[in-house]
Design a protein around this motif. Sequence first.
Motif, PDB file in Angstrom:
ATOM      1  N   ILE A 131       0.908  -0.668  -0.195  1.00 41.37           N
ATOM      2  CA  ILE A 131       0.205  -0.274  -0.080  1.00 41.37           C
ATOM      3  C   ILE A 131       0.735   1.152   0.135  1.00 41.37           C
ATOM      4  N   GLU A 155       0.060   2.981  -3.028  1.00 41.91           N
ATOM      5  CA  GLU A 155      -1.569   3.898  -2.754  1.00 41.91           C
ATOM      6  C   GLU A 155      -1.114   5.224  -2.340  1.00 41.91           C
ATOM      7  N   ASN A 198      -7.377  -0.351  -3.157  1.00 41.20           N
ATOM      8  CA  ASN A 198      -7.082   0.838  -3.012  1.00 41.20           C
ATOM      9  C   ASN A 198      -8.252   1.375  -1.852  1.00 41.20           C
ATOM     10  N   CYS A 229      -8.891   4.657  -1.041  1.00 36.11           N
ATOM     11  CA  CYS A 229      -7.939   5.394  -0.629  1.00 36.11           C
ATOM     12  C   CYS A 229      -7.649   6.617  -1.353  1.00 36.11           C
ATOM     13  N   ASP A 230      -8.206   6.175  -2.625  1.00 36.44           N
ATOM     14  CA  ASP A 230      -8.484   7.599  -3.398  1.00 36.44           C
ATOM     15  C   ASP A 230      -9.282   8.661  -3.218  1.00 36.44           C
TER      16      ASP A 230
END
Length: 364
Positions: free
Chosen positions: A12, A15, A290, A345-346
């Motif tokens: 991650i 990310e 994500n 996450c985005d």
Amino acid sequence: MSKILILPGDGIGEEVTKQCLKILDYLNAETNYNFEYKKGLFGGASIDDCGKPLSNEVLDLAMESDAVLLGAVGGPKWEALDHDLKPEKGLLTLRKELGTFANLRPGKVFPALSNASSLKSEVLKGTDIFVVRELTGGIYFGEPRYSKIIDKKRVASNPLIYNEDEIARVAHEAFKISLKRNKKVTSLDKANVLEVMQLWRDVVTEVHEKYYKDEVELEHLYIDNAAMQVIKRPSTFDVILASNLFGDIISDEVAELTGSLGMLPSASTGNKKGIYEPVHGSAPDIAGKNIANPIAAILSLGMMFKYSFNEDKISDLIDHSISEVLNAGNRTQDIAKENDVTLSCDEMGDVILEEIKKSESNFI
Ligand code: NAD
């Protein structure tokens, strides 16, 4: 212009650092602030590329930079490698080469998440603790260290050694940080039974008397008592200063107060450069989905502005925006309650950036 090296690392790491880059790109494009950043391979990603967790090229880039922002390293793919070739070895080498002797870990309880901790919310109210841990000395580095058979018995030893300079430089770090906060330092030791800890107490007291007495309050606590007081009255602490071993233990205790690994930033600082990274690892179980919480990484970016670039206003803007986003009920899966709608996450990175844009004029 300040130079930043971004090392996303593994899992991650990629990310969560991507969300930090959105903020850096925005600041570069839309404000008077300018930060030049480069990206490099690190940890497992670097092993796959060149066989080493930290290549000479990336180390050179780190040495040329003013600060390093790290994601996380490691994962099952590289677990079977020899100790010296593992991703984590890259991290230790980087810290050593950049001379980062103080590890800074804030443990701030965001009001919107006070129910996520194992402590009662009324005990936690107002808790904002900052642990400054000595990172390159003490029992983890004491020599001679051994584990052997003596008189047919297994015996092991790790000496706990500090010299006065090692204590004084990390004490300065804690006092300087407290000047930017609530101007109180609590130093932890075990001076009642250990000579080395009496030295710790003496040197911290001397540094305080000579440089910070008029501005900062100093309190000494024995580590056993401190472990209890942090749980009993967390909101009364400001900066906690501790040796490598005691700092390792107390910072995890403080971490538990905040509720989630995805919320905890950290910094390792020294004479010149700083390394900023979330406390969490590469989380292989959720990597690529994500769904990671990017807040620890974004708070680490905020620490970089404060402690490497003295840009307190940007740091405060980031902290404020995260608070607002949480107050509005935005949650990633790790901090969500059963019926909460969760963000990716985005998406969490995007709502934080939007809040930064909205609040910017109040800060910078
Ligand atoms: P971890 O921190 O990666 O994960 C522990 C648990 O917390 C997992 O369930 C994970 O899904 C969750 N978690 C962690 N960060 C999260 C986030 N931002 N959002 C949501 N959930 C999150 O610890 P681990 O599983 O013990 O270690 C995995 C790998 O990471 C190992 O290879 C370990 O060596 C490495 N590691 C690296 C660092 C570092 O780079 N500084 C630190 C710790 C562990």
